[in-house]
Design a protein around this motif. Structure first.
Motif, PDB file in Angstrom:
ATOM      1  N   VAL A 121      41.818   3.854  27.959  1.00  0.00           N
ATOM      2  CA  VAL A 121      42.468   4.519  26.824  1.00  0.00           C
ATOM      3  C   VAL A 121      41.403   5.427  26.206  1.00  0.00           C
ATOM      4  CG1 VAL A 121      43.791   4.201  24.689  1.00  0.00           C
ATOM      5  CG2 VAL A 121      43.835   2.423  26.442  1.00  0.00           C
ATOM      6  N   PRO A 122      41.196   6.617  26.763  1.00  0.00           N
ATOM      7  CA  PRO A 122      40.090   7.487  26.347  1.00  0.00           C
ATOM      8  C   PRO A 122      39.987   7.725  24.848  1.00  0.00           C
ATOM      9  CG  PRO A 122      41.130   8.352  28.322  1.00  0.00           C
ATOM     10  CD  PRO A 122      41.988   7.206  27.861  1.00  0.00           C
ATOM     11  N   ALA A 123      41.117   7.789  24.153  1.00  0.00           N
ATOM     12  CA  ALA A 123      41.090   8.033  22.709  1.00  0.00           C
ATOM     13  C   ALA A 123      40.324   6.944  21.975  1.00  0.00           C
ATOM     14  CB  ALA A 123      42.513   8.131  22.168  1.00  0.00           C
ATOM     15  N   SER A 124      40.339   5.728  22.513  1.00  0.00           N
ATOM     16  CA  SER A 124      39.667   4.610  21.839  1.00  0.00           C
ATOM     17  C   SER A 124      38.154   4.780  21.837  1.00  0.00           C
ATOM     18  CB  SER A 124      40.037   3.285  22.505  1.00  0.00           C
ATOM     19  OG  SER A 124      39.480   3.191  23.815  1.00  0.00           O
ATOM     20  N   LEU A 125      37.623   5.488  22.826  1.00  0.00           N
ATOM     21  CA  LEU A 125      36.177   5.672  22.922  1.00  0.00           C
ATOM     22  C   LEU A 125      35.647   6.602  21.839  1.00  0.00           C
ATOM     23  CD1 LEU A 125      35.932   6.066  26.792  1.00  0.00           C
ATOM     24  CD2 LEU A 125      35.321   4.039  25.455  1.00  0.00           C
ATOM     25  N   LYS A 126      36.534   7.376  21.241  1.00  0.00           N
ATOM     26  CA  LYS A 126      36.135   8.299  20.179  1.00  0.00           C
ATOM     27  C   LYS A 126      36.182   7.647  18.808  1.00  0.00           C
ATOM     28  CE  LYS A 126      37.982  12.177  22.862  1.00  0.00           C
ATOM     29  NZ  LYS A 126      38.960  13.311  22.871  1.00  0.00           N
ATOM     30  N   LEU A 127      36.645   6.403  18.766  1.00  0.00           N
ATOM     31  CA  LEU A 127      36.757   5.671  17.507  1.00  0.00           C
ATOM     32  C   LEU A 127      35.605   4.678  17.390  1.00  0.00           C
ATOM     33  CD1 LEU A 127      40.586   5.001  17.815  1.00  0.00           C
ATOM     34  CD2 LEU A 127      39.507   6.647  16.280  1.00  0.00           C
ATOM     35  N   PRO A 128      35.245   4.257  16.163  1.00  0.00           N
ATOM     36  CA  PRO A 128      34.168   3.266  16.010  1.00  0.00           C
ATOM     37  C   PRO A 128      34.459   2.017  16.833  1.00  0.00           C
ATOM     38  CG  PRO A 128      34.775   4.202  13.878  1.00  0.00           C
ATOM     39  CD  PRO A 128      35.802   4.692  14.862  1.00  0.00           C
ATOM     40  N   HIS A 129      33.470   1.572  17.614  1.00  0.00           N
ATOM     41  CA  HIS A 129      33.665   0.376  18.428  1.00  0.00           C
ATOM     42  C   HIS A 129      32.333  -0.315  18.687  1.00  0.00           C
ATOM     43  CE1 HIS A 129      33.047   3.720  21.278  1.00  0.00           C
ATOM     44  NE2 HIS A 129      32.481   2.836  22.070  1.00  0.00           N
ATOM     45  N   TYR A 136      43.637  -4.130  31.300  1.00  0.00           N
ATOM     46  CA  TYR A 136      44.825  -3.301  31.094  1.00  0.00           C
ATOM     47  C   TYR A 136      44.506  -2.172  30.110  1.00  0.00           C
ATOM     48  CZ  TYR A 136      47.361  -6.960  33.591  1.00  0.00           C
ATOM     49  OH  TYR A 136      47.785  -7.841  34.538  1.00  0.00           O
ATOM     50  N   ASP A 137      45.333  -2.016  29.070  1.00  0.00           N
ATOM     51  CA  ASP A 137      45.070  -1.007  28.036  1.00  0.00           C
ATOM     52  C   ASP A 137      44.821  -1.713  26.701  1.00  0.00           C
ATOM     53  OD1 ASP A 137      47.663  -1.937  27.863  1.00  0.00           O
ATOM     54  OD2 ASP A 137      48.564  -0.009  27.344  1.00  0.00           O
ATOM     55  N   GLY A 150      50.700  -0.684  19.525  1.00  0.00           N
ATOM     56  CA  GLY A 150      50.516   0.440  18.615  1.00  0.00           C
ATOM     57  C   GLY A 150      49.595   1.495  19.170  1.00  0.00           C
ATOM     58  N   THR A 151      49.213   2.432  18.331  1.00  0.00           N
ATOM     59  CA  THR A 151      48.349   3.529  18.754  1.00  0.00           C
ATOM     60  C   THR A 151      46.895   3.065  18.810  1.00  0.00           C
ATOM     61  OG1 THR A 151      47.862   4.310  16.514  1.00  0.00           O
ATOM     62  CG2 THR A 151      49.893   5.133  17.564  1.00  0.00           C
ATOM     63  N   PRO A 152      46.035   3.775  19.548  1.00  0.00           N
ATOM     64  CA  PRO A 152      44.612   3.421  19.564  1.00  0.00           C
ATOM     65  C   PRO A 152      44.009   3.403  18.162  1.00  0.00           C
ATOM     66  CG  PRO A 152      45.084   4.930  21.355  1.00  0.00           C
ATOM     67  CD  PRO A 152      46.337   4.855  20.522  1.00  0.00           C
ATOM     68  N   GLU A 153      44.399   4.380  17.333  1.00  0.00           N
ATOM     69  CA  GLU A 153      43.863   4.437  15.973  1.00  0.00           C
ATOM     70  C   GLU A 153      44.234   3.185  15.177  1.00  0.00           C
ATOM     71  OE1 GLU A 153      43.929   8.330  17.746  1.00  0.00           O
ATOM     72  OE2 GLU A 153      45.533   6.851  17.468  1.00  0.00           O
ATOM     73  N   GLN A 154      45.438   2.694  15.375  1.00  0.00           N
ATOM     74  CA  GLN A 154      45.871   1.492  14.669  1.00  0.00           C
ATOM     75  C   GLN A 154      45.152   0.253  15.189  1.00  0.00           C
ATOM     76  OE1 GLN A 154      50.064   1.835  15.522  1.00  0.00           O
ATOM     77  NE2 GLN A 154      50.544   2.631  13.486  1.00  0.00           N
ATOM     78  N   LEU A 155      45.123   0.096  16.492  1.00  0.00           N
ATOM     79  CA  LEU A 155      44.593  -1.132  17.079  1.00  0.00           C
ATOM     80  C   LEU A 155      43.075  -1.227  17.012  1.00  0.00           C
ATOM     81  CD1 LEU A 155      46.929  -1.408  20.196  1.00  0.00           C
ATOM     82  CD2 LEU A 155      47.286  -2.239  17.860  1.00  0.00           C
ATOM     83  N   MET A 156      42.404  -0.075  16.864  1.00  0.00           N
ATOM     84  CA  MET A 156      40.953  -0.095  16.717  1.00  0.00           C
ATOM     85  C   MET A 156      40.529  -0.272  15.260  1.00  0.00           C
ATOM     86  SD  MET A 156      39.558   0.104  19.716  1.00  0.00           S
ATOM     87  CE  MET A 156      37.875   0.608  19.331  1.00  0.00           C
ATOM     88  N   ASP A 157      41.501  -0.375  14.377  1.00  0.00           N
ATOM     89  CA  ASP A 157      41.239  -0.665  12.962  1.00  0.00           C
ATOM     90  C   ASP A 157      41.440  -2.160  12.760  1.00  0.00           C
ATOM     91  OD1 ASP A 157      41.327  -1.142  10.256  1.00  0.00           O
ATOM     92  OD2 ASP A 157      42.544   0.602   9.784  1.00  0.00           O
ATOM     93  N   PRO A 158      40.371  -2.913  12.496  1.00  0.00           N
ATOM     94  CA  PRO A 158      40.496  -4.373  12.363  1.00  0.00           C
ATOM     95  C   PRO A 158      41.531  -4.814  11.337  1.00  0.00           C
ATOM     96  CG  PRO A 158      38.196  -3.774  12.556  1.00  0.00           C
ATOM     97  CD  PRO A 158      38.959  -2.482  12.399  1.00  0.00           C
ATOM     98  N   ALA A 159      41.686  -4.043  10.269  1.00  0.00           N
ATOM     99  CA  ALA A 159      42.655  -4.430   9.239  1.00  0.00           C
ATOM    100  C   ALA A 159      44.084  -4.282   9.757  1.00  0.00           C
ATOM    101  CB  ALA A 159      42.460  -3.591   7.977  1.00  0.00           C
ATOM    102  N   PHE A 160      44.398  -3.142  10.352  1.00  0.00           N
ATOM    103  CA  PHE A 160      45.748  -2.934  10.860  1.00  0.00           C
ATOM    104  C   PHE A 160      46.043  -3.883  12.013  1.00  0.00           C
ATOM    105  CE2 PHE A 160      49.290  -1.114  13.079  1.00  0.00           C
ATOM    106  CZ  PHE A 160      50.080  -0.592  12.070  1.00  0.00           C
TER     107      PHE A 160
END
Length: 212
Positions: A121-129, A136-137, A150-160
């Motif tokens: 999920v390439p978009a996830s690599l651009k988010l803080p991790h 899988y994905d 959900g979206t990468p932005e949502q799932l890479m946010d610990p709160a969401f």
């Protein structure tokens, strides 16, 4: 019908039943989780200074004090920060301590409380991790699949991601009386259902330390 032919028919029938059951439990085509999470992560961080600090935002505090939680239970700072956010979201949603323990045990098993991106999920690599995984994905501290949760932005946010986990947990009938493993598995549908049990004691300790 001969004995061998009869055995072959029985074996084929059993195989078809097994495939059918497996498909029902773990279908090949992922089924999206209903997008019923009305949790506003941005507002949550705005109104929870310590959670905001835990995600790395500089927040003003009194001289000589820090809003960032101190590491607990052998966790490093990043893991502790993620655990703190998981717990604060439960508090915001007015959920009992039991929900916190189930969520923390789940995150310990899935990622040991690290917020993982995924090269698939390439978009996830651009988010803080805090590292990457390739299952899988799956993304974030709970390894929630982008094609389902959900979206990468949502799932890479610990709160969401936490809110998504809790929303599904509370829809499980009788989850409060289940074992930590049973409740976690009801949400995650893991192929390694028994794996959550070994984290129950540590999860309780983390919650005891951070839920104050």
């Amino acid at each position: 019908m001969g004995r061998m032919a009869l055995l072959a028919v029985v074996a084929l029938a059993a195989s078809l039943i097994s495939v059918g059951v497996s498909w029902a439990i773990f279908p090949n085509d992922p089924v999206a989780v209903a997008d019923d999470t009305d949790f506003d992560a941005a507002k949550f961080y705005e109104t929870h200074a310590r959670a905001n600090a835990a995600r790395g935002v500089v927040v003003a505090s009194a001289p000589g004090t820090s809003l960032v939680p101190r590491p607990v239970a052998g966790l490093n700072q990043a893991q502790t920060n993620n655990a703190f956010i998981v717990i604060e979201v439960a508090r915001q949603m007015q959920l009992p301590e039991r929900a916190m323990v189930v969520a923390i045990a789940t995150a310990l098993q899935e990622t040991y409380l690290r917020n993982l991106a995924n090269p698939k999920v390439p978009a996830s690599l651009k988010l803080p991790h805090e590292g990457t995984g390739t299952n899988y994905d799956s993304l974030g501290i709970f390894q929630q699949r982008a094609s389902i949760w959900g979206t990468p932005e949502q799932l890479m946010d610990p709160a969401f991601a936490s809110a998504k986990f809790y929303n599904k947990l509370v829809k499980v009938d009788g989850w409060q009386k289940m074992s930590v493993t049973g409740a976690a598995q009801a949400v995650q549908r893991s192929a390694f259902a028994s794996a959550y049990a070994k984290h129950a004691t540590t999860a309780q300790k983390i919650v005891d330390e951070l839920n104050r």
